[in-house]
Design a protein around this motif. Sequence first.
Motif, PDB file in Angstrom:
ATOM      1  N   MET A  87      79.692   2.233  51.348  1.00 12.60           N
ATOM      2  CA  MET A  87      78.681   3.254  51.478  1.00 12.60           C
ATOM      3  C   MET A  87      79.075   4.311  52.498  1.00 12.60           C
ATOM      4  O   MET A  87      78.801   5.475  52.300  1.00 12.60           O
ATOM      5  CB  MET A  87      77.351   2.636  51.889  1.00 12.60           C
ATOM      6  CG  MET A  87      76.603   1.980  50.778  1.00 12.60           C
ATOM      7  SD  MET A  87      74.947   1.616  51.338  1.00 12.60           S
ATOM      8  CE  MET A  87      74.522   0.392  50.158  1.00 12.60           C
ATOM      9  N   GLN A 129      82.011   5.314  53.226  1.00 13.70           N
ATOM     10  CA  GLN A 129      83.043   6.166  52.670  1.00 13.70           C
ATOM     11  C   GLN A 129      82.406   7.245  51.791  1.00 13.70           C
ATOM     12  O   GLN A 129      82.804   8.409  51.842  1.00 13.70           O
ATOM     13  CB  GLN A 129      84.030   5.344  51.855  1.00 13.70           C
ATOM     14  CG  GLN A 129      85.170   6.173  51.292  1.00 13.70           C
ATOM     15  CD  GLN A 129      86.140   5.339  50.496  1.00 13.70           C
ATOM     16  OE1 GLN A 129      85.865   4.194  50.169  1.00 13.70           O
ATOM     17  NE2 GLN A 129      87.277   5.908  50.171  1.00 13.70           N
ATOM     18  N   THR A 130      81.402   6.876  51.025  1.00 15.43           N
ATOM     19  CA  THR A 130      80.700   7.847  50.192  1.00 15.43           C
ATOM     20  C   THR A 130      80.025   8.909  51.043  1.00 15.43           C
ATOM     21  O   THR A 130      80.055  10.092  50.723  1.00 15.43           O
ATOM     22  CB  THR A 130      79.655   7.136  49.315  1.00 15.43           C
ATOM     23  OG1 THR A 130      80.304   6.124  48.544  1.00 15.43           O
ATOM     24  CG2 THR A 130      78.967   8.113  48.389  1.00 15.43           C
ATOM     25  N   LEU A 154      80.734  12.945  50.960  1.00 10.27           N
ATOM     26  CA  LEU A 154      79.668  13.927  50.777  1.00 10.27           C
ATOM     27  C   LEU A 154      79.598  14.905  51.941  1.00 10.27           C
ATOM     28  O   LEU A 154      79.332  16.093  51.749  1.00 10.27           O
ATOM     29  CB  LEU A 154      78.328  13.222  50.579  1.00 10.27           C
ATOM     30  CG  LEU A 154      78.158  12.529  49.236  1.00 10.27           C
ATOM     31  CD1 LEU A 154      76.893  11.682  49.232  1.00 10.27           C
ATOM     32  CD2 LEU A 154      78.135  13.531  48.113  1.00 10.27           C
ATOM     33  N   ALA A 195      72.640  11.959  52.647  1.00  3.13           N
ATOM     34  CA  ALA A 195      73.607  10.862  52.509  1.00  3.13           C
ATOM     35  C   ALA A 195      73.771  10.101  53.816  1.00  3.13           C
ATOM     36  O   ALA A 195      73.735   8.863  53.833  1.00  3.13           O
ATOM     37  CB  ALA A 195      74.954  11.408  52.049  1.00  3.13           C
ATOM     38  N   THR A 238      73.601   7.832  47.127  1.00  2.00           N
ATOM     39  CA  THR A 238      73.533   8.845  46.077  1.00  2.00           C
ATOM     40  C   THR A 238      72.129   9.421  45.964  1.00  2.00           C
ATOM     41  O   THR A 238      71.958  10.640  45.843  1.00  2.00           O
ATOM     42  CB  THR A 238      73.970   8.252  44.729  1.00  2.00           C
ATOM     43  OG1 THR A 238      75.265   7.667  44.879  1.00  2.00           O
ATOM     44  CG2 THR A 238      74.008   9.304  43.648  1.00  2.00           C
TER      45      THR A 238
END
Length: 77
Positions: free
Chosen positions: A1, A3-4, A8, A41, A52
């Motif tokens: 998470m 890394q996402t 973003l 995010a 997301t």
Amino acid sequence: MRQTAMILAVASALGLSACSGLNDRDQKMLSGGAIGAGVGAVGTVITGGCVTCGAVIGGAVGTGAGYIMHENEKARK
């Protein structure tokens, strides 16, 4: 998470740099959406939610805020 969230955040920064050829309204909406997506995010990473979902909701709120800012400035002129 995490890394996402980082991806973003970087995408948001790149989105802000893409404002050079846009009119004032579009610049404010794009900037607001990019900032909102990044904040959404990161906020959901901190709270343990869906990254997301946070990015999408934050982007929508940020885009709306950019539009409202533009309309308020236009009304003042």
